[in-house]
Motif scaffolding. Structure first.
Motif, PDB file in Angstrom:
ATOM      1  N   UNK A  52      23.286 -47.682 -13.573  1.00 11.77           N
ATOM      2  CA  UNK A  52      21.874 -47.928 -13.310  1.00 11.77           C
ATOM      3  C   UNK A  52      21.072 -46.719 -13.775  1.00 11.77           C
ATOM      4  N   UNK A  53      20.239 -46.916 -14.781  1.00  4.60           N
ATOM      5  CA  UNK A  53      19.418 -45.838 -15.325  1.00  4.60           C
ATOM      6  C   UNK A  53      18.024 -45.924 -14.720  1.00  4.60           C
ATOM      7  N   UNK A  54      17.663 -44.929 -13.918  1.00  2.00           N
ATOM      8  CA  UNK A  54      16.327 -44.834 -13.331  1.00  2.00           C
ATOM      9  C   UNK A  54      15.525 -43.878 -14.203  1.00  2.00           C
ATOM     10  N   UNK A  55      14.782 -44.456 -15.124  1.00  2.00           N
ATOM     11  CA  UNK A  55      14.138 -43.666 -16.167  1.00  2.00           C
ATOM     12  C   UNK A  55      12.827 -43.064 -15.676  1.00  2.00           C
ATOM     13  N   UNK A  56      12.579 -41.801 -16.053  1.00  2.00           N
ATOM     14  CA  UNK A  56      11.359 -41.082 -15.687  1.00  2.00           C
ATOM     15  C   UNK A  56      11.113 -41.181 -14.180  1.00  2.00           C
ATOM     16  N   UNK A  57      12.112 -40.786 -13.422  1.00  2.00           N
ATOM     17  CA  UNK A  57      12.112 -40.964 -11.972  1.00  2.00           C
ATOM     18  C   UNK A  57      10.983 -40.199 -11.300  1.00  2.00           C
ATOM     19  N   UNK A  58      10.515 -39.125 -11.928  1.00  2.00           N
ATOM     20  CA  UNK A  58       9.457 -38.325 -11.305  1.00  2.00           C
ATOM     21  C   UNK A  58       8.143 -39.086 -11.187  1.00  2.00           C
ATOM     22  N   UNK A  59       7.987 -40.158 -11.987  1.00  2.00           N
ATOM     23  CA  UNK A  59       6.734 -40.915 -11.963  1.00  2.00           C
ATOM     24  C   UNK A  59       6.663 -41.881 -10.787  1.00  2.00           C
ATOM     25  N   UNK A  60       7.793 -42.101 -10.122  1.00  2.00           N
ATOM     26  CA  UNK A  60       7.805 -42.982  -8.951  1.00  2.00           C
ATOM     27  C   UNK A  60       7.249 -42.247  -7.742  1.00  2.00           C
ATOM     28  N   UNK A  61       6.689 -43.008  -6.821  1.00  2.00           N
ATOM     29  CA  UNK A  61       6.178 -42.439  -5.575  1.00  2.00           C
ATOM     30  C   UNK A  61       7.342 -41.829  -4.780  1.00  2.00           C
ATOM     31  N   UNK A  62       7.117 -40.703  -4.082  1.00  2.00           N
ATOM     32  CA  UNK A  62       8.199 -40.089  -3.292  1.00  2.00           C
ATOM     33  C   UNK A  62       8.874 -41.047  -2.323  1.00  2.00           C
ATOM     34  N   UNK A  63       8.127 -42.013  -1.781  1.00  2.00           N
ATOM     35  CA  UNK A  63       8.746 -42.967  -0.860  1.00  2.00           C
ATOM     36  C   UNK A  63       9.717 -43.890  -1.591  1.00  2.00           C
ATOM     37  N   UNK A  64       9.440 -44.159  -2.868  1.00  2.00           N
ATOM     38  CA  UNK A  64      10.382 -44.951  -3.662  1.00  2.00           C
ATOM     39  C   UNK A  64      11.674 -44.164  -3.849  1.00  2.00           C
ATOM     40  N   UNK A  65      11.543 -42.845  -4.085  1.00  2.00           N
ATOM     41  CA  UNK A  65      12.732 -41.993  -4.173  1.00  2.00           C
ATOM     42  C   UNK A  65      13.594 -42.166  -2.929  1.00  2.00           C
ATOM     43  N   UNK A  66      12.958 -42.070  -1.769  1.00  2.00           N
ATOM     44  CA  UNK A  66      13.700 -42.108  -0.509  1.00  2.00           C
ATOM     45  C   UNK A  66      14.314 -43.478  -0.251  1.00  2.00           C
ATOM     46  N   UNK A  67      13.680 -44.526  -0.782  1.00  2.00           N
ATOM     47  CA  UNK A  67      14.222 -45.866  -0.575  1.00  2.00           C
ATOM     48  C   UNK A  67      15.600 -46.041  -1.207  1.00  2.00           C
ATOM     49  N   UNK A  68      15.897 -45.213  -2.203  1.00  2.00           N
ATOM     50  CA  UNK A  68      17.208 -45.303  -2.840  1.00  2.00           C
ATOM     51  C   UNK A  68      18.298 -44.619  -2.019  1.00  2.00           C
ATOM     52  N   UNK A  69      17.918 -43.886  -0.988  1.00  2.00           N
ATOM     53  CA  UNK A  69      18.918 -43.176  -0.195  1.00  2.00           C
ATOM     54  C   UNK A  69      19.898 -44.132   0.477  1.00  2.00           C
ATOM     55  N   UNK A  70      19.438 -45.334   0.826  1.00  2.00           N
ATOM     56  CA  UNK A  70      20.355 -46.316   1.411  1.00  2.00           C
ATOM     57  C   UNK A  70      21.480 -46.644   0.437  1.00  2.00           C
ATOM     58  N   UNK A  71      21.109 -46.815  -0.836  1.00  2.00           N
ATOM     59  CA  UNK A  71      22.123 -47.120  -1.853  1.00  2.00           C
ATOM     60  C   UNK A  71      23.104 -45.972  -1.998  1.00  2.00           C
ATOM     61  N   UNK A  72      22.598 -44.742  -1.924  1.00  2.00           N
ATOM     62  CA  UNK A  72      23.448 -43.578  -2.165  1.00  2.00           C
ATOM     63  C   UNK A  72      24.191 -43.123  -0.915  1.00  2.00           C
ATOM     64  N   UNK A  73      23.555 -43.218   0.245  1.00  2.00           N
ATOM     65  CA  UNK A  73      24.190 -42.748   1.485  1.00  2.00           C
ATOM     66  C   UNK A  73      25.087 -43.806   2.119  1.00  2.00           C
ATOM     67  N   UNK A  74      24.580 -45.039   2.202  1.00  2.00           N
ATOM     68  CA  UNK A  74      25.293 -46.098   2.914  1.00  2.00           C
ATOM     69  C   UNK A  74      26.157 -46.958   1.999  1.00  2.00           C
ATOM     70  N   UNK A  75      25.924 -46.856   0.692  1.00  2.03           N
ATOM     71  CA  UNK A  75      26.773 -47.588  -0.243  1.00  2.03           C
ATOM     72  C   UNK A  75      26.409 -49.040  -0.433  1.00  2.03           C
ATOM     73  N   UNK A  76      25.167 -49.412  -0.126  1.00  6.15           N
ATOM     74  CA  UNK A  76      24.752 -50.795  -0.359  1.00  6.15           C
ATOM     75  C   UNK A  76      23.233 -50.873  -0.440  1.00  6.15           C
ATOM     76  N   UNK A  77      22.751 -51.966  -1.038  1.00  6.60           N
ATOM     77  CA  UNK A  77      21.340 -52.335  -0.971  1.00  6.60           C
ATOM     78  C   UNK A  77      21.281 -53.742  -0.396  1.00  6.60           C
ATOM     79  N   UNK A  78      20.203 -54.042   0.300  1.00  4.37           N
ATOM     80  CA  UNK A  78      20.076 -55.339   0.954  1.00  4.37           C
ATOM     81  C   UNK A  78      19.181 -56.254   0.137  1.00  4.37           C
TER      82      UNK A  78
END
Length: 239
Positions: A52-78
């Motif tokens: 999964x390529x998240x291109x130009x990630x800095x342009x996303x809102x900081x809350x969008x950054x944090x929303x990916x933590x579930x995928x990275x910490x818990x190992x799933x997305x709903x």
């Protein structure tokens, strides 16, 4: 290179600039009541080992950054449409950014032989550029690439242009990118400096040629050429 080595598919996502807190990040999932999966969850369901390529990630809102933590910490997305948890443990997430480019380039030279110090300094630079500490802590490796120059800009720009043209259902004819177009890419890159990516440059070109590309598609053409006409870049039918 990662995609080739793993034999996996690559899914490119452009995170939105707004927080979009009521819906999942990058419009990646469906919505409650929908009978279709979103872009990210559908790919992870069908190809769990995708890149999964998240291109130009800095342009996303900081809350969008944090929303990916579930995928990275818990190992799933709903998946919002049916509540199913889609595993992310087999996927590789690759983030690109143009944030702190000058600082990172300088650090890569200073700590070229000291990778641990380079990582610490790079993390600090990205943190100062707006990345949340909890997001940075989930990044395993940081790679710093030198800025593109001269022919490198032309080569990468040509590849981006070809991809953009394919998005209109067309192909670039062999030798169909005028050398003057590539010179214009280099000129614009030199003007923008390190803050301008090759994709930014191609977007600017697309703004000038979109109407002619749509017209070519409507005429059922399959191949076009890009030329410089006056002060503008234009698309014309390939002969």
């Amino acid at each position: 290179m990662v995609v080739e080595c793993r034999g996996a598919q690559c899914q490119r996502l452009d995170p939105p600039p707004g927080p979009n807190l009521r819906s999942p990040p990058t419009h990646s999932k469906g919505y409650v009541g929908s009978d279709t999966y979103g872009k990210l969850t559908a790919v992870l369901r069908d190809m769990p080992d995708t890149v999964v390529l998240l291109d130009e990630f800095e342009k996303a809102h900081p809350e969008v950054h944090k929303n990916f933590l579930t995928a990275w910490n818990d190992g799933f997305v709903t998946e919002a449409s049916d509540g199913r948890q889609i595993s992310t443990t087999g996927a590789i997430f690759v983030l690109t950014t143009n944030a702190a480019t000058d600082t990172l380039s300088e650090l890569s030279g200073r700590y070229a032989s000291r990778p641990e110090e380079l990582r610490r300094a790079s993390v600090q630079a990205l943190r100062e550029a707006g990345f949340a500490p909890e997001v940075l802590s989930r990044i395993d490796r940081i790679f710093v690439f030198r800025p593109l120059e001269g022919l490198d800009i032309a080569r990468v720009g040509a590849l981006e242009i070809e991809e953009m043209i394919r998005g209109y259902g067309l192909e670039i004819a062999e030798g169909g990118i005028d050398v003057a177009v590539l010179h214009e890419l280099v000129r614009r890159q030199q003007k923008l400096g390190s803050v301008g990516s090759s994709r930014d440059l191609v977007r600017a070109i697309e703004d000038t040629v979109a109407d002619s590309l749509i017209a070519a598609r409507q005429r059922k053409l399959t191949k076009v050429r890009l030329i410089v006409r006056g002060d503008a870049i234009a698309a014309e039918p390939a002969t």
